[in-house]
Design an enzyme around this catalytic site. Structure first.
Site, PDB file in Angstrom:
ATOM      1  N   ARG A 161      30.519  47.514  68.383  1.00  0.00           N
ATOM      2  CA  ARG A 161      30.555  46.281  67.769  1.00  0.00           C
ATOM      3  C   ARG A 161      30.918  45.515  68.300  1.00  0.00           C
ATOM      4  O   ARG A 161      31.179  44.275  67.768  1.00  0.00           O
ATOM      5  CB  ARG A 161      31.684  47.383  66.472  1.00  0.00           C
ATOM      6  CG  ARG A 161      31.422  48.309  65.734  1.00  0.00           C
ATOM      7  CD  ARG A 161      32.054  48.284  64.289  1.00  0.00           C
ATOM      8  NE  ARG A 161      32.188  47.061  63.621  1.00  0.00           N
ATOM      9  CZ  ARG A 161      33.188  46.691  63.251  1.00  0.00           C
ATOM     10  NH1 ARG A 161      34.252  46.682  64.458  1.00  0.00           N
ATOM     11  NH2 ARG A 161      33.075  45.434  62.235  1.00  0.00           N
ATOM     12  N   TYR A 179      28.527  42.344  67.394  1.00  0.00           N
ATOM     13  CA  TYR A 179      28.768  41.681  65.115  1.00  0.00           C
ATOM     14  C   TYR A 179      29.447  40.920  66.232  1.00  0.00           C
ATOM     15  O   TYR A 179      30.393  40.033  65.007  1.00  0.00           O
ATOM     16  CB  TYR A 179      29.345  42.403  64.572  1.00  0.00           C
ATOM     17  CG  TYR A 179      28.166  43.509  64.080  1.00  0.00           C
ATOM     18  CD1 TYR A 179      27.756  43.698  63.793  1.00  0.00           C
ATOM     19  CD2 TYR A 179      29.188  44.679  64.147  1.00  0.00           C
ATOM     20  CE1 TYR A 179      26.287  44.356  62.870  1.00  0.00           C
ATOM     21  CE2 TYR A 179      28.224  46.126  63.554  1.00  0.00           C
ATOM     22  CZ  TYR A 179      27.383  45.785  63.346  1.00  0.00           C
ATOM     23  OH  TYR A 179      26.431  46.708  62.525  1.00  0.00           O
ATOM     24  N   GLU A 228      29.164  55.114  47.344  1.00  0.00           N
ATOM     25  CA  GLU A 228      29.057  55.251  49.058  1.00  0.00           C
ATOM     26  C   GLU A 228      29.861  54.085  50.256  1.00  0.00           C
ATOM     27  O   GLU A 228      29.352  54.089  50.995  1.00  0.00           O
ATOM     28  CB  GLU A 228      27.537  54.438  49.175  1.00  0.00           C
ATOM     29  CG  GLU A 228      26.734  55.037  48.663  1.00  0.00           C
ATOM     30  CD  GLU A 228      24.927  53.878  48.546  1.00  0.00           C
ATOM     31  OE1 GLU A 228      23.711  55.312  48.135  1.00  0.00           O
ATOM     32  OE2 GLU A 228      24.481  53.100  48.628  1.00  0.00           O
ATOM     33  N   PRO A 229      31.229  54.787  49.937  1.00  0.00           N
ATOM     34  CA  PRO A 229      32.433  54.047  51.127  1.00  0.00           C
ATOM     35  C   PRO A 229      31.933  54.491  52.645  1.00  0.00           C
ATOM     36  O   PRO A 229      31.617  56.040  51.850  1.00  0.00           O
ATOM     37  CB  PRO A 229      33.501  54.681  50.636  1.00  0.00           C
ATOM     38  CG  PRO A 229      33.423  55.386  49.184  1.00  0.00           C
ATOM     39  CD  PRO A 229      32.131  55.680  49.108  1.00  0.00           C
ATOM     40  N   GLY A 230      32.074  53.762  53.085  1.00  0.00           N
ATOM     41  CA  GLY A 230      32.357  54.462  54.637  1.00  0.00           C
ATOM     42  C   GLY A 230      32.978  53.723  55.835  1.00  0.00           C
ATOM     43  O   GLY A 230      33.920  54.600  55.799  1.00  0.00           O
ATOM     44  N   ARG A 231      33.132  52.530  55.829  1.00  0.00           N
ATOM     45  CA  ARG A 231      33.923  52.588  56.251  1.00  0.00           C
ATOM     46  C   ARG A 231      35.277  52.137  55.551  1.00  0.00           C
ATOM     47  O   ARG A 231      36.165  52.384  56.875  1.00  0.00           O
ATOM     48  CB  ARG A 231      33.795  50.287  56.944  1.00  0.00           C
ATOM     49  CG  ARG A 231      34.568  49.489  57.721  1.00  0.00           C
ATOM     50  CD  ARG A 231      34.431  48.309  57.813  1.00  0.00           C
ATOM     51  NE  ARG A 231      32.653  47.811  57.800  1.00  0.00           N
ATOM     52  CZ  ARG A 231      32.540  47.836  59.282  1.00  0.00           C
ATOM     53  NH1 ARG A 231      32.844  47.159  60.072  1.00  0.00           N
ATOM     54  NH2 ARG A 231      30.733  47.726  58.468  1.00  0.00           N
ATOM     55  N   CYS A 254      27.099  46.567  83.099  1.00  0.00           N
ATOM     56  CA  CYS A 254      25.936  45.654  83.900  1.00  0.00           C
ATOM     57  C   CYS A 254      25.699  44.518  82.925  1.00  0.00           C
ATOM     58  O   CYS A 254      24.282  44.040  82.676  1.00  0.00           O
ATOM     59  CB  CYS A 254      25.136  46.092  84.889  1.00  0.00           C
ATOM     60  SG  CYS A 254      25.723  46.955  86.215  1.00  0.00           S
ATOM     61  N   GLU A 255      26.405  44.192  81.667  1.00  0.00           N
ATOM     62  CA  GLU A 255      25.909  43.069  81.006  1.00  0.00           C
ATOM     63  C   GLU A 255      27.141  41.977  80.385  1.00  0.00           C
ATOM     64  O   GLU A 255      28.233  42.791  80.667  1.00  0.00           O
ATOM     65  CB  GLU A 255      25.533  43.633  79.789  1.00  0.00           C
ATOM     66  CG  GLU A 255      24.586  44.841  79.712  1.00  0.00           C
ATOM     67  CD  GLU A 255      23.531  44.627  79.493  1.00  0.00           C
ATOM     68  OE1 GLU A 255      23.200  43.106  79.328  1.00  0.00           O
ATOM     69  OE2 GLU A 255      22.031  45.406  78.731  1.00  0.00           O
ATOM     70  N   GLY A 273      30.244  49.233  51.411  1.00  0.00           N
ATOM     71  CA  GLY A 273      30.439  47.969  51.041  1.00  0.00           C
ATOM     72  C   GLY A 273      32.095  47.474  51.759  1.00  0.00           C
ATOM     73  O   GLY A 273      32.406  46.152  51.862  1.00  0.00           O
TER      74      GLY A 273
HETATM   75  C1  PLP Z   1      25.548  51.150  55.731  1.00  0.00           C
HETATM   76  C2  PLP Z   1      25.700  51.782  54.142  1.00  0.00           C
HETATM   77  C3  PLP Z   1      26.692  52.078  53.803  1.00  0.00           C
HETATM   78  C4  PLP Z   1      28.517  52.103  54.128  1.00  0.00           C
HETATM   79  O1  PLP Z   1      28.462  51.070  54.162  1.00  0.00           O
HETATM   80  P1  PLP Z   1      29.970  50.668  54.222  1.00  0.00           P
HETATM   81  O2  PLP Z   1      30.293  49.122  54.839  1.00  0.00           O
HETATM   82  O3  PLP Z   1      30.450  51.785  55.336  1.00  0.00           O
HETATM   83  O4  PLP Z   1      30.955  50.999  53.084  1.00  0.00           O
HETATM   84  C5  PLP Z   1      26.156  52.541  51.909  1.00  0.00           C
HETATM   85  N1  PLP Z   1      25.409  52.027  51.949  1.00  0.00           N
HETATM   86  C6  PLP Z   1      23.992  52.097  52.167  1.00  0.00           C
HETATM   87  C7  PLP Z   1      23.050  52.124  51.545  1.00  0.00           C
HETATM   88  C8  PLP Z   1      24.323  52.026  53.789  1.00  0.00           C
HETATM   89  O5  PLP Z   1      23.354  51.816  53.958  1.00  0.00           O
END
Ligand code: PLP
Length: 414
Positions: A312, A316, A273-276, A342-343, A239
């Site tokens: 995105r 969002y 759990e970093p993604g972004r 076409c939107e 997050g």
């Molecule tokens: C999507 C998600 C993440 C990653 O979130 P980011 O904002 O990309 O860091 C981590 N944990 C869980 C359970 C998620 O659903």
């Protein structure tokens, strides 16, 4: 921090001019920087180095095998939300022992698949899911390690679609009374309670929500242990936000500095759990200007990329900076960057001041490495675009552009 910068007026990824890649692979495409991915992972991982920890990359942010393999080699685990993501993570060589499985809708088949792989833990989102995992584990003659996902009712102050830790959200168990569910889980014959999981939202730019959530988790772990429930790990989720525009999110070091004192005495393995935060600024989306359309009121820059490729903005109302791949000295205009779909919702940027581009010019949508390609679709029968990875002065296609044949694969006229 990222490795996309201008060299003599040419936007470059590390040492490679973006225009050269466009020449070779066509447009549109996603472009990732290996050095940026590695830097972001290392900074994040090292921030938590003072405790036993696993940095489990959220696969849904950027699921390409090459990206997963690169992060896996650096020691990353994986946070997965489907059997498909488990398949990818394992194909990329991420050890099952570093994989956690989140999500409110795990199916029986996915649970069995994950048990057979021997993942680190299931992060359970509901009571029926807990019972299902217990049953499937029993049928397979094994025990499932689980964490319960707790919803700490903390406001992450982000977009409502990506806030997941408020009590009205569909995720996790409400924190009030959750110790009863832990006790019940602990008593199930094929469940081994191993941890507490939280993930309060995405693109969080303040530190307080993380601190509040960590404090609630620490308190909960105390309560659980007092009841004789062994807790080995705490997953504080992902997050952490990135600067898309003017935001100044906390750095991983600042995050760790704020939460580690709360976690230090707990004697737990800390999962994140970093993604972004890892992939977001490590990728851009490159698109070519087809033509300009002036309506008198407005100027539209019509490009060959669209909402199916980068969702995105439509989904969002998200902001991605638009940069010219070749810096010029054209007049400044204010324009919407739109795709061919076409939107009316098909836009990549709205009301942006920019140099007036010509047809054929390349534009880069910055910070598109997370939730970019992984959210793309073939809507309007547009084949999915190529993904390219730069490493120093070389680049490689890590996912070929789809063909028309790919579009109809599996279809059948009866
Ligand atoms: C999507 C998600 C993440 C990653 O979130 P980011 O904002 O990309 O860091 C981590 N944990 C869980 C359970 C998620 O659903």
């Amino acid at each position: 921090m990222h490795h996309f910068h201008y060299i003599d007026g040419d936007l470059s990824c590390e040492q490679v001019p973006v225009a050269r890649i466009a020449e070779a692979v066509g447009t549109p495409f996603y472009l990732y920087s290996r050095a940026t991915l590695e830097h972001h992972f290392r900074v994040f991982d090292q921030a938590f180095a003072s405790l036993p920890h696993v940095t489990a990359f959220a696969v849904k942010a950027c699921s390409n095998l090459a990206v997963l393999a690169l992060l896996g080699r650096l020691g990353a685990g994986a946070d997965i939300v489907s059997g498909g993501e488990l398949f990818r993570a394992r194909k990329a060589g991420i050890p099952a022992g570093r994989i956690v499985f989140s999500g409110v809708g795990k199916t029986t088949a996915e649970i069995a698949q994950a048990l057979k792989e021997g993942i680190y833990a299931f992060q359970v989102e509901s009571h029926p899911e807990l019972l299902l995992i217990n049953r499937v584990a029993g049928e397979l003659g094994t025990t499932a390690r689980v964490a319960l996902r707790v919803n700490p009712d903390v406001d992450p102050k982000t977009h409502p679609y990506i806030a997941t830790g408020l009590k009205e959200s569909k995720f996790g168990f409400p924190v009030a009374g959750v110790e009863k569910v832990f006790a019940e889980a602990d008593a199930l014959p094929h469940i081994r309670v191993a941890g507490v999981h939280q993930h309060i939202g995405s693109q969080i730019t303040q530190i307080t929500p993380f601190v509040e959530a960590a404090e609630r988790a620490a308190e909960l772990i105390g309560t659980l242990r007092a009841r004789g429930i062994a807790i080995e790990y705490l997953n504080i989720g992902g997050g952490i936000g990135i600067p898309y525009d003017e935001q100044v999110p906390p750095t991983p070091a600042e995050l760790a500095h704020a939460v580690l004192p709360i976690l230090k005495g707990l004697d737990v393995t800390v999962l994140t759990e970093p993604g972004r935060g890892i992939a977001g600024n490590a990728g851009i989306f490159v698109t070519r200007v087809l033509r300009l359309k002036d309506t008198g009121d407005k100027t539209f820059v019509v490009v060959d990329g669209a909402m199916n490729d980068l969702m995105r903005p439509s989904l969002y109302n998200a902001f991605h900076a638009v940069r010219p791949v070749r810096q010029g000295d054209g007049p400044d205009i204010v324009a919407d960057v739109v795709g061919p779909i076409c939107e009316s919702g098909d836009f990549l940027a709205k009301g942006r001041p920019m140099q007036r581009p010509d047809s054929g010019d390349l534009l880069a949508l910055m910070s598109a490495g997370a939730y970019g390609f992984s959210m793309s679709s073939t809507y309007n029968s547009r084949p999915r675009v190529a993904e390219v990875l730069v490493d120093g002065d070389t680049f490689q296609v890590i996912r070929a552009r789809e063909t028309y044949e790919d579009l109809i694969r599996g279809e059948h006229i009866p």
